[in-house]
Design a protein around this motif. Structure first.
Motif, short mmCIF file in Angstrom:
data_model
loop_
_atom_site.label_atom_id
_atom_site.label_comp_id
_atom_site.label_asym_id
_atom_site.label_seq_id
_atom_site.Cartn_x
_atom_site.Cartn_y
_atom_site.Cartn_z
N UNK A 75 -1.39 16.01 16.10
CA UNK A 75 -2.81 15.38 15.45
C UNK A 75 -3.36 15.18 14.43
N UNK A 76 -3.67 15.91 13.12
CA UNK A 76 -3.79 15.54 12.04
C UNK A 76 -2.86 14.39 10.99
N UNK A 77 -1.82 14.74 11.62
CA UNK A 77 -0.32 14.02 10.59
C UNK A 77 -0.84 12.67 11.32
N UNK A 78 -0.75 12.89 12.93
CA UNK A 78 -0.53 11.17 13.45
C UNK A 78 -1.93 10.56 12.65
N UNK A 79 -3.36 10.55 13.09
CA UNK A 79 -4.26 10.14 12.34
C UNK A 79 -4.03 9.83 11.12
N UNK A 80 -3.83 10.42 10.54
CA UNK A 80 -3.84 9.74 8.63
C UNK A 80 -3.08 9.25 8.58
N UNK A 81 -1.65 8.82 9.08
CA UNK A 81 -0.37 7.94 9.27
C UNK A 81 -1.14 6.94 10.11
N UNK A 82 -1.20 6.59 10.86
CA UNK A 82 -1.49 5.12 11.41
C UNK A 82 -2.71 5.15 10.43
N UNK A 83 -3.51 5.67 9.60
CA UNK A 83 -4.52 4.88 9.01
C UNK A 83 -4.31 4.67 7.88
N UNK A 84 -3.25 5.10 6.85
CA UNK A 84 -2.48 4.59 5.53
C UNK A 84 -2.14 3.63 6.55
N UNK A 85 -1.19 2.84 7.80
CA UNK A 85 -0.20 1.89 7.95
C UNK A 85 -1.48 0.80 8.26
N UNK A 86 -2.64 0.79 8.73
CA UNK A 86 -4.00 -0.07 9.01
C UNK A 86 -4.18 -0.28 7.84
N UNK A 87 -4.56 0.88 7.21
CA UNK A 87 -4.62 0.46 5.78
C UNK A 87 -3.69 -1.18 4.75
N UNK A 88 -2.23 -0.52 5.00
CA UNK A 88 -1.53 -0.95 4.42
C UNK A 88 -1.71 -2.71 5.47
#
Length: 171
Positions: A75-88
């Motif tokens: 969950x931690x990694x998925x949330x941060x990975x989706x967040x970075x993807x959205x930012x990009x």
């Protein structure tokens, strides 16, 4: 039970450091290189934690605490990975409205995960909508896995420790 939570806290801190420190632009200045170095150290801690967790998960014999820790780390990694993807995606051709910073991206990811959807940040581009749809599918699978892990843990707790056999009274 507290040890998996402590290890998940280490993962959370390391992943948060990577998330906020990893540069998303070309590195030129000396202070940028210091930021890259700090992000790499946090990333190394994260990789070590996941390597250890993978070993524990593969050799854990289905223990509930190992499965819970794996779910927390995922969950931690998925949330941060989706967040970075959205930012990009937000930086690319205005795919999102209201998403300007890393904190905005994290906020949007968490509100999507929680299915709150305030509407202040939303996807307008097709690529962003595909990414959000991917997160929604991930959320559904993740919730199903979490329910299965907690359900089996509850079943194990409710199962009698030993089955009582009637005493053999003989002839």
């Amino acid at each position: 039970m507290w040890i998996p939570v402590r290890r998940a806290a280490v993962t959370f801190v390391a992943a948060g450091c990577v998330y906020y420190l990893i540069p998303l632009r070309l590195v030129r200045a000396a202070e940028d290189w210091a930021q890259v170095g700090a992000a790499l150290v946090a990333f190394a801690v994260l990789v070590a934690a996941f390597s250890r967790q993978l070993g524990r998960h593969l050799h854990g014999d289905g223990r509930a605490d190992v499965r819970l820790e794996t779910l927390l780390n995922l969950l931690i990694v998925a949330v941060l990975a989706f967040s970075l993807g959205y930012l990009l995606l937000a930086d690319h051709d205005g795919q999102f409205v209201g998403l300007d910073t890393r904190t905005d991206a994290l906020y949007f990811t968490l509100s999507t995960l929680a299915t709150v959807g305030f509407g202040d940040v939303h996807a307008v581009g097709q690529a962003a909508r595909v990414a959000v749809s991917g997160q929604i599918l991930f959320n559904l699978v993740y919730v199903g896995a979490a329910v299965a892990v907690f359900g089996s843990a509850i079943q194990r707790r409710l199962r009698p420790e030993r089955v009582t056999q009637p005493a053999d009274r003989g002839p």
